[in-house]
Scaffold this active site. Structure first.
Site, mmCIF file in Angstrom:
data_model
loop_
_atom_site.group_PDB
_atom_site.id
_atom_site.type_symbol
_atom_site.label_atom_id
_atom_site.label_comp_id
_atom_site.label_asym_id
_atom_site.label_seq_id
_atom_site.Cartn_x
_atom_site.Cartn_y
_atom_site.Cartn_z
ATOM 1 N N ASP A 27 11.541 -27.784 -6.134
ATOM 2 C CA ASP A 27 12.259 -27.674 -4.864
ATOM 3 C C ASP A 27 13.512 -28.548 -4.928
ATOM 4 O OD1 ASP A 27 11.759 -26.676 -1.889
ATOM 5 O OD2 ASP A 27 12.622 -28.683 -1.773
ATOM 6 N N ASN A 83 23.926 -27.049 2.426
ATOM 7 C CA ASN A 83 24.404 -25.896 3.199
ATOM 8 C C ASN A 83 25.140 -26.326 4.459
ATOM 9 O OD1 ASN A 83 23.621 -23.737 1.563
ATOM 10 N ND2 ASN A 83 21.554 -23.676 2.424
ATOM 11 N N HIS A 100 27.350 -22.174 2.843
ATOM 12 C CA HIS A 100 26.390 -21.421 2.047
ATOM 13 C C HIS A 100 26.959 -20.960 0.710
ATOM 14 C CE1 HIS A 100 23.055 -21.167 4.910
ATOM 15 N NE2 HIS A 100 23.998 -21.159 5.858
ATOM 16 N N ASP A 128 24.909 -21.541 -2.587
ATOM 17 C CA ASP A 128 24.562 -20.505 -3.561
ATOM 18 C C ASP A 128 24.986 -20.924 -4.973
ATOM 19 O OD1 ASP A 128 23.481 -18.942 -1.591
ATOM 20 O OD2 ASP A 128 25.161 -17.525 -1.490
ATOM 21 N N GLU A 132 15.400 -22.438 -1.786
ATOM 22 C CA GLU A 132 15.646 -23.419 -2.844
ATOM 23 C C GLU A 132 14.409 -23.686 -3.677
ATOM 24 O OE1 GLU A 132 14.781 -25.892 0.916
ATOM 25 O OE2 GLU A 132 15.542 -23.905 0.374
#
Length: 338
Positions: free
Chosen positions: A198, A206, A211, A215, A241
């Site tokens: 994680d 974010n 975003h 990404d 994630e």
């Protein structure tokens, strides 16, 4: 062709195409090879093989099996450099070895190798080329359905089949085949492992950078996953994630080393605009006696222990239980952890 296109599984597709090509070419041997890179070297790793009069079988790599160096096959190496359709090495009496890379765009990750004792007729070559084209297109379709569109990693829906296959092979004795040489058996302390990964504080990335940068972080972490883990391990994006890795045949010590190599490579990597990003990892040994949901749950427990105790660390479930830091959870295959 009917048999080959009737599968929705890469392994069965490899077996079908190798058997079909062997029969068409009356070949002494046909292999499906993976083209991979490790430590700056290009390697070939067999995925499936069939000999004359035999049955197609999958080739599972064992711990320490690096692969065959591409440099040992200059004809194939030159073919790949030129992005050519085929390469050949002549042998006695008109026989030899023929290599057919499967080009998908500018990349070839798979190659068929045909060892033929006699010359291949033009009509046979034409038929084989058609079979290989269908095989390539089908491989591409399977990749499209099995891979995450953002990172290119295997997706969540392919995980169940892969985990089930690994659990079936865990602790199972290797079958003895008359046409198969005795394989080196893995050490008794080698096991299969599942690691849940994680990204730490990903929501902050974010929220602060947007975003698009989030990404990009996921794409770069996916690249680090692919370069840190071995070619025969399986890496999945579960969504958001979260990532999962299935590590094949490895000791606990080596599993630690591989996971730590990935974790420290993320910590040391500079992510554009974002700067430093870290990950937390929980991992567990696979056991055929436990349901998949329990195995996932144990890895998840270890992950949350890592996140609750400083983040940017890897934790081994069995070790945490042995040290009294976690309580072993009862198996409950109705629980969903992801």
């Amino acid at each position: 062709m009917v048999d080959m296109t009737g599968h929705r599984d890469h392994h069965m597709l490899d077996l079908s195409v190798s058997a079909a090509v062997q029969e068409l070419a009356a070949a002494a041997r046909v292999r499906v090879l993976t083209l991979a890179s490790s430590g700056g070297k290009q390697l070939l790793r067999p995925r499936a093989v069939i000999g004359a009069g035999g049955q197609a079988r999958l080739e599972e790599p064992y711990e320490g099996a690096a692969g065959e160096p591409l440099a040992a096959l200059p004809e194939l190496q030159a073919c790949l450099a030129a992005r050519a359709a085929s390469a050949a090495r002549p042998g006695p009496d008109g026989g030899g070895i023929l290599w057919l890379p499967l080009w998908i765009g500018e990349r070839a990750d798979t190659c068929l190798e045909i060892t033929h004792p006699a010359p291949l007729l033009d009509a046979t070559m034409h038929t084989i080329a058609g079979v290989v084209s269908v095989y390539r297109n089908f491989q591409n379709l399977l990749d499209y359905s099995e891979r995450d569109s953002l990172t290119g990693l295997l997706n969540r829906k392919t995980f169940d089949d892969q985990l089930a296959r690994m659990l079936q092979s865990t602790d199972a004795p290797e079958p003895s085949l008359p046409d198969r040489p005795e394989r080196r058996q893995p050490h008794a302390d080698q096991r299969q492992w599942l690691a849940v990964i994680d990204v730490d504080h990903f929501k902050r990335v974010n929220d602060r950078f947007g975003h698009l940068y989030g990404d990009e972080v996921l794409i770069l972490i996916a690249n680090l996953l692919q370069s840190s883990f071995r070619a025969h391990d399986r890496v999945f994006r579960f969504g958001g994630e979260e990532f999962v890795v299935l590590l094949r045949s490895s000791t606990l010590e080596n599993a630690w080393k591989i996971i730590e190599r990935f974790r420290t490579s993320v910590e040391a990597h500079h992510f554009p605009q974002v700067g430093q990003v870290t990950v937390s990892v929980g991992f567990v040994a696979l056991s055929a006696s436990e349901p998949p949901v329990a195995i996932l749950g144990h890895a998840d427990q270890a992950l949350y222990y890592a996140k609750a105790n400083g983040r940017n660390r890897a934790c081994h479930y069995e070790q945490l239980v042995a040290e009294g830091l976690l309580q072993a959870a009862a198996s409950n295959d109705t629980v969903e952890f992801f």
